[in-house]
Design a protein around this motif. Structure first.
Motif, PDB file in Angstrom:
ATOM      1  N   PRO A 106     -17.712   1.116 -25.885  1.00  0.00           N
ATOM      2  CA  PRO A 106     -17.228   2.495 -25.726  1.00  0.00           C
ATOM      3  C   PRO A 106     -17.944   3.382 -26.746  1.00  0.00           C
ATOM      4  O   PRO A 106     -18.036   3.042 -27.917  1.00  0.00           O
ATOM      5  N   TYR A 107     -18.496   4.479 -26.283  1.00  0.00           N
ATOM      6  CA  TYR A 107     -19.165   5.438 -27.158  1.00  0.00           C
ATOM      7  C   TYR A 107     -18.224   6.591 -27.445  1.00  0.00           C
ATOM      8  O   TYR A 107     -17.554   7.092 -26.559  1.00  0.00           O
ATOM      9  N   SER A 108     -18.227   7.033 -28.687  1.00  0.00           N
ATOM     10  CA  SER A 108     -17.438   8.175 -29.092  1.00  0.00           C
ATOM     11  C   SER A 108     -18.323   9.415 -29.014  1.00  0.00           C
ATOM     12  O   SER A 108     -19.469   9.404 -29.471  1.00  0.00           O
ATOM     13  N   VAL A 109     -17.789  10.475 -28.389  1.00  0.00           N
ATOM     14  CA  VAL A 109     -18.504  11.747 -28.318  1.00  0.00           C
ATOM     15  C   VAL A 109     -17.617  12.839 -28.908  1.00  0.00           C
ATOM     16  O   VAL A 109     -16.399  12.799 -28.766  1.00  0.00           O
ATOM     17  N   HIS A 110     -18.252  13.758 -29.622  1.00  0.00           N
ATOM     18  CA  HIS A 110     -17.534  14.844 -30.289  1.00  0.00           C
ATOM     19  C   HIS A 110     -18.024  16.175 -29.748  1.00  0.00           C
ATOM     20  O   HIS A 110     -19.218  16.341 -29.516  1.00  0.00           O
ATOM     21  N   ASP A 146      -9.280   8.720 -33.802  1.00  0.00           N
ATOM     22  CA  ASP A 146     -10.378   8.566 -34.750  1.00  0.00           C
ATOM     23  C   ASP A 146     -11.239   9.817 -34.855  1.00  0.00           C
ATOM     24  O   ASP A 146     -12.349   9.765 -35.373  1.00  0.00           O
ATOM     25  N   CYS A 147     -10.727  10.919 -34.396  1.00  0.00           N
ATOM     26  CA  CYS A 147     -11.499  12.149 -34.329  1.00  0.00           C
ATOM     27  C   CYS A 147     -11.476  12.880 -35.682  1.00  0.00           C
ATOM     28  O   CYS A 147     -10.410  13.042 -36.279  1.00  0.00           O
ATOM     29  N   PRO A 148     -12.644  13.328 -36.157  1.00  0.00           N
ATOM     30  CA  PRO A 148     -12.660  14.101 -37.402  1.00  0.00           C
ATOM     31  C   PRO A 148     -11.851  15.387 -37.250  1.00  0.00           C
ATOM     32  O   PRO A 148     -11.777  15.953 -36.151  1.00  0.00           O
ATOM     33  N   PRO A 149     -11.247  15.867 -38.335  1.00  0.00           N
ATOM     34  CA  PRO A 149     -10.464  17.094 -38.267  1.00  0.00           C
ATOM     35  C   PRO A 149     -11.274  18.262 -37.717  1.00  0.00           C
ATOM     36  O   PRO A 149     -12.438  18.446 -38.066  1.00  0.00           O
ATOM     37  N   GLY A 150     -10.666  19.017 -36.820  1.00  0.00           N
ATOM     38  CA  GLY A 150     -11.303  20.195 -36.256  1.00  0.00           C
ATOM     39  C   GLY A 150     -12.211  19.942 -35.066  1.00  0.00           C
ATOM     40  O   GLY A 150     -12.805  20.874 -34.542  1.00  0.00           O
ATOM     41  N   ARG A 151     -12.326  18.685 -34.633  1.00  0.00           N
ATOM     42  CA  ARG A 151     -13.184  18.377 -33.482  1.00  0.00           C
ATOM     43  C   ARG A 151     -12.351  17.824 -32.335  1.00  0.00           C
ATOM     44  O   ARG A 151     -11.318  17.208 -32.541  1.00  0.00           O
ATOM     45  N   ARG A 152     -12.848  18.058 -31.137  1.00  0.00           N
ATOM     46  CA  ARG A 152     -12.313  17.374 -29.950  1.00  0.00           C
ATOM     47  C   ARG A 152     -13.187  16.148 -29.729  1.00  0.00           C
ATOM     48  O   ARG A 152     -14.403  16.215 -29.892  1.00  0.00           O
ATOM     49  N   CYS A 153     -12.564  15.040 -29.352  1.00  0.00           N
ATOM     50  CA  CYS A 153     -13.322  13.805 -29.169  1.00  0.00           C
ATOM     51  C   CYS A 153     -12.922  13.110 -27.874  1.00  0.00           C
ATOM     52  O   CYS A 153     -11.791  13.229 -27.426  1.00  0.00           O
ATOM     53  N   ARG A 154     -13.879  12.399 -27.309  1.00  0.00           N
ATOM     54  CA  ARG A 154     -13.667  11.598 -26.108  1.00  0.00           C
ATOM     55  C   ARG A 154     -14.401  10.284 -26.310  1.00  0.00           C
ATOM     56  O   ARG A 154     -15.234  10.160 -27.211  1.00  0.00           O
ATOM     57  N   ARG A 155     -14.106   9.332 -25.465  1.00  0.00           N
ATOM     58  CA  ARG A 155     -14.852   8.070 -25.438  1.00  0.00           C
ATOM     59  C   ARG A 155     -15.369   7.850 -24.035  1.00  0.00           C
ATOM     60  O   ARG A 155     -14.743   8.257 -23.057  1.00  0.00           O
ATOM     61  N   VAL A 156     -16.500   7.167 -23.962  1.00  0.00           N
ATOM     62  CA  VAL A 156     -17.142   6.864 -22.693  1.00  0.00           C
ATOM     63  C   VAL A 156     -17.554   5.393 -22.752  1.00  0.00           C
ATOM     64  O   VAL A 156     -18.327   5.002 -23.631  1.00  0.00           O
ATOM     65  N   VAL A 189     -24.131  13.124 -21.492  1.00  0.00           N
ATOM     66  CA  VAL A 189     -24.701  13.031 -22.832  1.00  0.00           C
ATOM     67  C   VAL A 189     -24.888  11.566 -23.229  1.00  0.00           C
ATOM     68  O   VAL A 189     -25.933  11.184 -23.767  1.00  0.00           O
ATOM     69  N   VAL A 190     -23.910  10.727 -22.939  1.00  0.00           N
ATOM     70  CA  VAL A 190     -24.038   9.301 -23.250  1.00  0.00           C
ATOM     71  C   VAL A 190     -25.169   8.689 -22.414  1.00  0.00           C
ATOM     72  O   VAL A 190     -25.960   7.890 -22.916  1.00  0.00           O
ATOM     73  N   ALA A 191     -25.276   9.063 -21.157  1.00  0.00           N
ATOM     74  CA  ALA A 191     -26.357   8.560 -20.310  1.00  0.00           C
ATOM     75  C   ALA A 191     -27.725   8.967 -20.872  1.00  0.00           C
ATOM     76  O   ALA A 191     -28.660   8.159 -20.891  1.00  0.00           O
ATOM     77  N   ALA A 192     -27.846  10.200 -21.358  1.00  0.00           N
ATOM     78  CA  ALA A 192     -29.110  10.652 -21.953  1.00  0.00           C
ATOM     79  C   ALA A 192     -29.410   9.858 -23.222  1.00  0.00           C
ATOM     80  O   ALA A 192     -30.562   9.495 -23.475  1.00  0.00           O
ATOM     81  N   ASP A 241     -15.792   7.035 -16.709  1.00  0.00           N
ATOM     82  CA  ASP A 241     -15.269   8.374 -16.974  1.00  0.00           C
ATOM     83  C   ASP A 241     -14.818   8.463 -18.427  1.00  0.00           C
ATOM     84  O   ASP A 241     -14.310   7.495 -18.995  1.00  0.00           O
ATOM     85  N   SER A 242     -14.983   9.623 -19.036  1.00  0.00           N
ATOM     86  CA  SER A 242     -14.552   9.800 -20.418  1.00  0.00           C
ATOM     87  C   SER A 242     -13.025   9.840 -20.478  1.00  0.00           C
ATOM     88  O   SER A 242     -12.355  10.159 -19.507  1.00  0.00           O
TER      89      SER A 242
END
Length: 147
Positions: free
Chosen positions: A129-133, A99-109, A42-45, A92-93
């Motif tokens: 670093p990009y944050s992905v939710h 820093d993740c909003p409540p109710g979401r899973r988050c990763r960084r890339v 997703v980050v690559a796209a 790799d993520s």
């Protein structure tokens, strides 16, 4: 070439240049990653769409609450200022729950590359670093500078 856990064969990133000596911006469409695509894909796209000026894909791979005016027109907007890139590396993520909003899973890339264009990076070297939710059924980018 994208590096990380393995090559991301799904993506055809930017015509990679040997460096930023010749900066040839281009406009092209980028496929929207399927539901369930990895954070790295997703980050690559997102990066490919910013470089290709593909606003449809940018919108599709970003969280719904994105300020698209800033994303497309802001002073450091990738969409507005990135023309081409070389030596793109997508790591790799990794977990990013603080820093993740409540109710979401988050990763960084983490992403590094050499940029061409009016990038705001004097040497053209870029590391971010990009944050992905995880939103519904897919990973989405939280936005440039949100990592």
């Amino acid at each position: 070439m994208i590096t990380g856990r393995g090559a991301l064969p799904v993506l055809l990133l930017v015509p990679l240049l040997a460096g930023c000596f010749i900066c040839v911006p281009g406009r092209y469409e980028v496929p929207i990653p399927p539901a369930g695509a990895s954070p790295e894909e997703v980050v690559a796209a997102y990066i490919d769409a910013a470089l290709g000026k593909d606003s449809e894909t940018i919108r599709a791979v970003m969280v719904p609450e994105t300020d698209f005016h800033d994303e497309f027109n802001g002073p450091f907007s990738p969409f507005r200022h990135w023309d081409a890139a070389a030596n793109i590396e997508i790591g790799d993520s990794y977990a990013a729950d603080l820093d993740c909003p409540p109710g979401r899973r988050c990763r960084r890339v983490s992403v590094s590359m050499d940029l061409c264009g009016d990038t705001g990076h004097p040497t053209g070297e870029f590391f971010e670093p990009y944050s992905v939710h995880w939103v519904k059924d897919r990973w989405l980018v939280a936005g440039y500078g949100a990592g």
